[in-house]
Design a protein around this motif. Structure first.
Motif, PDB file in Angstrom:
ATOM      1  N   GLU A  23       0.829  -1.212   0.000  1.00 12.46           N
ATOM      2  CA  GLU A  23       0.000   0.000   0.000  1.00 12.46           C
ATOM      3  C   GLU A  23       0.866   1.266   0.000  1.00 12.46           C
ATOM      4  OE1 GLU A  23      -3.151   2.071   3.024  1.00 12.46           O
ATOM      5  OE2 GLU A  23      -3.321  -0.109   2.742  1.00 12.46           O
ATOM      6  N   ALA A  24       1.876   1.304   0.849  1.00 16.35           N
ATOM      7  CA  ALA A  24       2.768   2.471   0.902  1.00 16.35           C
ATOM      8  C   ALA A  24       3.551   2.622  -0.396  1.00 16.35           C
ATOM      9  CB  ALA A  24       3.728   2.354   2.086  1.00 16.35           C
ATOM     10  N   GLN A  26       2.627   1.598  -3.417  1.00 10.63           N
ATOM     11  CA  GLN A  26       1.720   2.070  -4.455  1.00 10.63           C
ATOM     12  C   GLN A  26       1.429   3.563  -4.292  1.00 10.63           C
ATOM     13  OE1 GLN A  26       0.764   0.597  -7.168  1.00 10.63           O
ATOM     14  NE2 GLN A  26      -0.562   2.247  -7.835  1.00 10.63           N
ATOM     15  N   ALA A  27       1.251   4.015  -3.068  1.00  8.43           N
ATOM     16  CA  ALA A  27       1.002   5.437  -2.817  1.00  8.43           C
ATOM     17  C   ALA A  27       2.205   6.271  -3.254  1.00  8.43           C
ATOM     18  CB  ALA A  27       0.691   5.667  -1.340  1.00  8.43           C
ATOM     19  N   MET A  28       3.415   5.792  -2.949  1.00  5.28           N
ATOM     20  CA  MET A  28       4.624   6.512  -3.358  1.00  5.28           C
ATOM     21  C   MET A  28       4.738   6.532  -4.881  1.00  5.28           C
ATOM     22  SD  MET A  28       8.629   5.817  -2.433  1.00  5.28           S
ATOM     23  CE  MET A  28       8.553   6.376  -0.749  1.00  5.28           C
ATOM     24  N   ARG A  29       4.413   5.429  -5.519  1.00  2.00           N
ATOM     25  CA  ARG A  29       4.455   5.338  -6.981  1.00  2.00           C
ATOM     26  C   ARG A  29       3.497   6.361  -7.601  1.00  2.00           C
ATOM     27  NH1 ARG A  29       3.028  -0.011  -7.804  1.00  2.00           N
ATOM     28  NH2 ARG A  29       5.213  -0.593  -7.687  1.00  2.00           N
ATOM     29  N   GLU A  30       2.298   6.457  -7.063  1.00  2.00           N
ATOM     30  CA  GLU A  30       1.306   7.401  -7.597  1.00  2.00           C
ATOM     31  C   GLU A  30       1.744   8.850  -7.392  1.00  2.00           C
ATOM     32  OE1 GLU A  30      -2.407   6.298  -5.802  1.00  2.00           O
ATOM     33  OE2 GLU A  30      -2.447   4.364  -6.831  1.00  2.00           O
ATOM     34  N   ARG A  31       2.277   9.154  -6.226  1.00  2.00           N
ATOM     35  CA  ARG A  31       2.752  10.525  -5.975  1.00  2.00           C
ATOM     36  C   ARG A  31       3.906  10.880  -6.905  1.00  2.00           C
ATOM     37  NH1 ARG A  31       2.316   8.776  -0.673  1.00  2.00           N
ATOM     38  NH2 ARG A  31       4.574   8.687  -0.487  1.00  2.00           N
TER      39      ARG A  31
END
Length: 83
Positions: A23-24, A26-31
């Motif tokens: 989850e973390a 994926q969030a970093m990838r999106e940002r």
């Protein structure tokens, strides 16, 4: 994700934690994607072209217009200084 500068143990710990947390990650990838999106080559090229066109317009306009713009800029600077 911030880690202490030149602290290899902290970098390793943070990297392992990130790799273990989908989850973390994926969030970093999106940002990262959203942050870098304006830097794609097509947009960079468009930005350069806009800058070149502005520079060209400044240099090729008739002298009587150029002096009027420069005088207006000086007046605006004076207003800022005197404010």
């Amino acid at each position: 994700m911030l880690v202490p500068f030149e602290n290899s143990a902290a970098i390793a710990t943070a990297t392992i934690a990130l790799l273990a947390n989908d989850e973390a990650r994926q969030a970093m990838r999106e940002r990262a994607y959203l942050y870098a999106r304006p830097m794609v080559w097509k947009r960079v090229a468009q930005s350069y072209m806009a800058a070149f066109l502005r520079a060209r317009a400044c240099c090729v306009e008739p002298d009587h217009l150029r002096f009027a713009v420069q005088a207006g800029a000086r007046e605006a600077e004076q207003r800022v200084v005197n404010a």
